[in-house]
Structures are given as C-alpha cells and as structure tokens.
Design a protein around this motif. Structure first.
Motif, short mmCIF file in Angstrom:
data_model
loop_
_atom_site.label_atom_id
_atom_site.label_comp_id
_atom_site.label_asym_id
_atom_site.label_seq_id
_atom_site.Cartn_x
_atom_site.Cartn_y
_atom_site.Cartn_z
N ALA A 1 13.50 7.28 1.31
CA ALA A 1 13.65 7.62 2.73
C ALA A 1 15.07 8.09 3.05
CB ALA A 1 13.30 6.41 3.59
N GLY A 2 16.05 7.65 2.26
CA GLY A 2 17.43 8.03 2.53
C GLY A 2 17.63 9.53 2.57
N LEU A 3 16.92 10.26 1.72
CA LEU A 3 17.03 11.71 1.72
C LEU A 3 16.41 12.32 2.97
CD1 LEU A 3 16.43 12.90 -1.97
CD2 LEU A 3 18.53 12.97 -0.64
N PHE A 4 15.27 11.79 3.38
CA PHE A 4 14.59 12.33 4.56
C PHE A 4 15.41 12.09 5.83
CE2 PHE A 4 11.08 11.23 1.60
CZ PHE A 4 10.66 12.52 1.35
N ASP A 5 16.15 10.98 5.86
CA ASP A 5 16.97 10.68 7.02
C ASP A 5 18.16 11.65 7.15
OD1 ASP A 5 15.39 8.55 7.83
OD2 ASP A 5 16.53 7.08 6.67
N LYS A 6 18.49 12.36 6.07
CA LYS A 6 19.61 13.32 6.10
C LYS A 6 19.17 14.74 6.45
CE LYS A 6 22.16 10.84 2.46
NZ LYS A 6 22.68 10.96 1.07
N GLN B 1 5.02 5.24 1.66
CA GLN B 1 5.01 3.80 1.40
C GLN B 1 6.23 3.18 2.07
OE1 GLN B 1 5.43 2.99 -2.77
NE2 GLN B 1 5.30 0.77 -2.57
N GLY B 2 6.10 1.94 2.51
CA GLY B 2 7.26 1.25 3.07
C GLY B 2 6.87 0.19 4.07
N PHE B 3 7.89 -0.54 4.55
CA PHE B 3 7.66 -1.64 5.49
C PHE B 3 7.07 -1.16 6.81
CE2 PHE B 3 11.02 -4.81 3.70
CZ PHE B 3 10.26 -4.91 2.55
N TYR B 4 7.24 0.15 7.13
CA TYR B 4 6.65 0.68 8.35
C TYR B 4 5.14 0.46 8.34
CZ TYR B 4 5.21 3.97 11.96
OH TYR B 4 4.64 4.54 13.08
N ILE C 1 2.05 17.94 -9.12
CA ILE C 1 2.69 16.64 -9.03
C ILE C 1 2.72 16.21 -7.56
CG2 ILE C 1 4.85 15.37 -9.34
CD1 ILE C 1 5.43 17.23 -11.72
N VAL C 2 2.30 15.00 -7.29
CA VAL C 2 2.28 14.46 -5.93
C VAL C 2 3.68 13.97 -5.55
CG1 VAL C 2 1.41 12.57 -4.51
CG2 VAL C 2 -0.15 13.81 -6.03
N VAL C 3 4.08 14.21 -4.31
CA VAL C 3 5.33 13.67 -3.78
C VAL C 3 4.99 12.51 -2.84
CG1 VAL C 3 7.37 14.12 -2.38
CG2 VAL C 3 6.55 15.85 -3.98
N ILE C 4 5.63 11.38 -3.09
CA ILE C 4 5.42 10.19 -2.27
C ILE C 4 6.74 9.81 -1.60
CG2 ILE C 4 4.74 7.75 -2.26
CD1 ILE C 4 3.27 8.35 -4.94
N ALA C 5 6.73 9.69 -0.30
CA ALA C 5 7.92 9.23 0.42
C ALA C 5 7.92 7.69 0.40
CB ALA C 5 7.90 9.74 1.85
N GLU C 6 8.98 7.09 -0.10
CA GLU C 6 9.01 5.64 -0.20
C GLU C 6 10.12 5.04 0.66
OE1 GLU C 6 9.89 4.01 -4.04
OE2 GLU C 6 11.49 5.44 -4.46
N ARG C 7 9.98 3.73 0.90
CA ARG C 7 10.94 2.97 1.72
C ARG C 7 10.97 3.45 3.17
NH1 ARG C 7 15.86 3.42 -2.66
NH2 ARG C 7 14.69 2.71 -4.47
N PRO D 1 0.81 -1.23 0.00
CA PRO D 1 0.00 0.00 0.00
C PRO D 1 0.84 1.27 0.00
CG PRO D 1 0.05 -0.96 2.19
CD PRO D 1 0.73 -1.94 1.29
N ILE D 2 0.32 2.27 -0.69
CA ILE D 2 0.82 3.64 -0.59
C ILE D 2 -0.23 4.38 0.23
CG2 ILE D 2 1.44 5.74 -1.84
CD1 ILE D 2 2.07 3.92 -4.26
N MET D 3 0.19 4.94 1.36
CA MET D 3 -0.75 5.45 2.33
C MET D 3 -1.03 6.94 2.17
SD MET D 3 -1.46 2.72 3.99
CE MET D 3 -2.42 3.44 5.33
N ASP D 4 -2.29 7.29 2.39
CA ASP D 4 -2.73 8.68 2.53
C ASP D 4 -2.54 9.02 4.00
OD1 ASP D 4 -4.23 10.95 3.12
OD2 ASP D 4 -5.82 10.48 1.70
N LEU D 5 -1.52 9.82 4.31
CA LEU D 5 -1.15 10.06 5.70
C LEU D 5 -2.19 10.89 6.45
CD1 LEU D 5 2.66 10.78 5.26
CD2 LEU D 5 1.55 8.63 5.91
N LYS D 6 -2.86 11.79 5.76
CA LYS D 6 -3.85 12.64 6.41
C LYS D 6 -5.04 11.82 6.89
CE LYS D 6 -6.81 16.67 5.68
NZ LYS D 6 -7.24 17.73 4.72
N ASN D 7 -5.48 10.86 6.07
CA ASN D 7 -6.66 10.08 6.40
C ASN D 7 -6.33 8.68 6.93
OD1 ASN D 7 -8.67 12.06 5.45
ND2 ASN D 7 -7.80 11.63 3.42
N ASN D 8 -5.03 8.36 7.01
CA ASN D 8 -4.58 7.05 7.46
C ASN D 8 -5.31 5.94 6.71
OD1 ASN D 8 -3.06 5.25 9.01
ND2 ASN D 8 -4.67 5.06 10.55
N ALA D 9 -5.32 6.05 5.38
CA ALA D 9 -6.02 5.09 4.53
C ALA D 9 -5.15 4.77 3.32
CB ALA D 9 -7.35 5.68 4.08
#
Length: 237
Positions: free
Chosen positions: A172-177, A225-228, A200-206, A21-29
C-alpha cells in the motif's frame, strides 16, 4: 514485545495458522486466504511471529515452524474448495528437509493449483538461482508462486518477470505515493501493464484506508488484502 511469559512452556503445538482474505474487488468476494502463523497461549492470547520467533530460533526449530503451519493449513483447506497462500522464507526455500516435507504433503493433495507459496521479492532476487530451482519444483507439484513485498521502485521488475510466477503483491505504501509522485504512478502503471502481458495477477496488500483502496481501484487492480477488509482470524467462517 517478546513473549517472555511463555519462554519456559513454548511449544510448536501452540502455533496455529490464522487466515486473512485476499479480496476479489470486482465481485466483493474472497478470492484466496493467506495463512499466517500465530502463537496461542493457554490463556488464549495471540502473538505475532515477530513476538515469538526468538523462541523458535532459540530451539533451532525454524524449519519445524514452517512445516507445522504448512501442514495445518493444508489440512484445514484440504476439503474446502478455496485457494490459499503460505509464506516461505529464504531458509525454507533452500532447506532440503523442508522441501521434501512440502513434496510429501502434496503427494496426494486434491487440486494443488489452489496453493500459492509466497516468496519476498528480496529473497527471489538475492538468491535468483536457488529461487529458479524452487520455482521448478513448485511447477512440478502444480503449485503457484507469488512474489511478496514488492514495495520498492528499486526492485528489478524485469528480473522478477522472468520467473514463472502467478502473482505480485504490491505494498500500500506505493499506492499512497501515487497522487503526489508522478514517477511512482508511472512505475505502478508499468508494473500493472507488464504483469498483465505476462498473465500475472497484481494484488494490492496492506490496505488499511478507503483512500488507498480508491487509488487501487482507479488503477484497475482487481485484488486486494489488508486490515481494511479483515484482520487475520482463526477460521474462515
């Protein structure tokens, strides 16, 4: 690890799509699902493409692998009102037979706007002319394009934005920096702003850790999106 135990009996019929799944973070869906190829053996062991792709290449069946996963994914979601993504490689994007296959699959597909095809940033930039032609075909079919693996600051963001894409996946590697590197933070913020200006939508992956997700949310990114959230599964239930 190579799947040596199935070398003699390998068959594309044993390759099936798993869904993450790719999650909608605002609606947790769930916002969409990415369809990922997996090999299931007779004893129900599951293998990643990196573990069985050498068998596909040995049989010269790379195009057939793509067509198998695409067909089965399209069939699974045909009567489900849910968006789904699928990855195509550089060879897929430039293979005449594969493109004809995709066109035939979507000839009578209900609401193809639900479908997004993921192309890596590297492939889009390396073969920009061919990628542009591919985008035109997808536009005609009503299918979306997503840029995948946007994880290096060396990626030419402005070049990417010239294409008719609907989303960019950022690793995710970029966000961790971000916390320790102001240049990375500035780059991410510029990407988010530029993407928003181009619808354009931005999706954080991994995403695998809460602290990474916290950064993503703080930056105002709405999809992740990711194993989390979940590992890929054989069905969406």
């Amino acid at each position: 690890m190579q799947v040596t135990e199935v070398t003699d009996s390998f068959n594309l019929d044993n390759v099936v799509p798993f869904f993450q799944p790719i999650m909608d973070l605002k609606n947790n869906a769930v916002w969409s699902y990415e369809c990922l190829a997996r090999l299931l053996t007779i004893d129900q062991n599951t293998y990643l493409p990196t573990e069985f792709l050498f068998l596909v290449e040995r049989q010269q069946s790379v195009a057939q692998l793509t067509q198998t996963v695409f067909s089965r994914s399209a069939s699974y979601f045909r009567d489900i009102n849910m968006a789904w993504n699928i990855n195509l490689s550089l060879s897929d994007m430039t293979d005449t037979e594969t493109l004809k296959f995709v066109q035939s699959q979507l000839a009578d597909y209900p609401n193809p706007k639900r479908i997004s095809i993921e192309i890596t940033a590297q492939n889009a930039l390396t073969e920009s002319a061919k990628f542009g032609q591919f985008c035109e075909m997808c536009h005609t079919l009503g299918v979306n394009i997503v840029i995948d693996n946007f994880d290096q600051q060396e990626c030419d963001l402005q070049a990417i934005l010239t294409f008719p894409i609907s989303a960019i996946k950022v690793s995710a590697g970029l966000f961790d920096k971000v916390a320790a590197d102001s240049a990375t933070e500035a780059f991410i913020k510029q990407l988010i702003s530029s993407a928003a200006s181009n619808d354009i939508v931005v999706i954080a992956e991994r995403i695998e850790q809460q602290k990474t997700l916290d950064v993503v949310k703080k930056l105002g990114i709405k999809y992740a999106q990711g194993f989390y959230f979940s590992q890929p599964k054989a069905n969406t239930a």
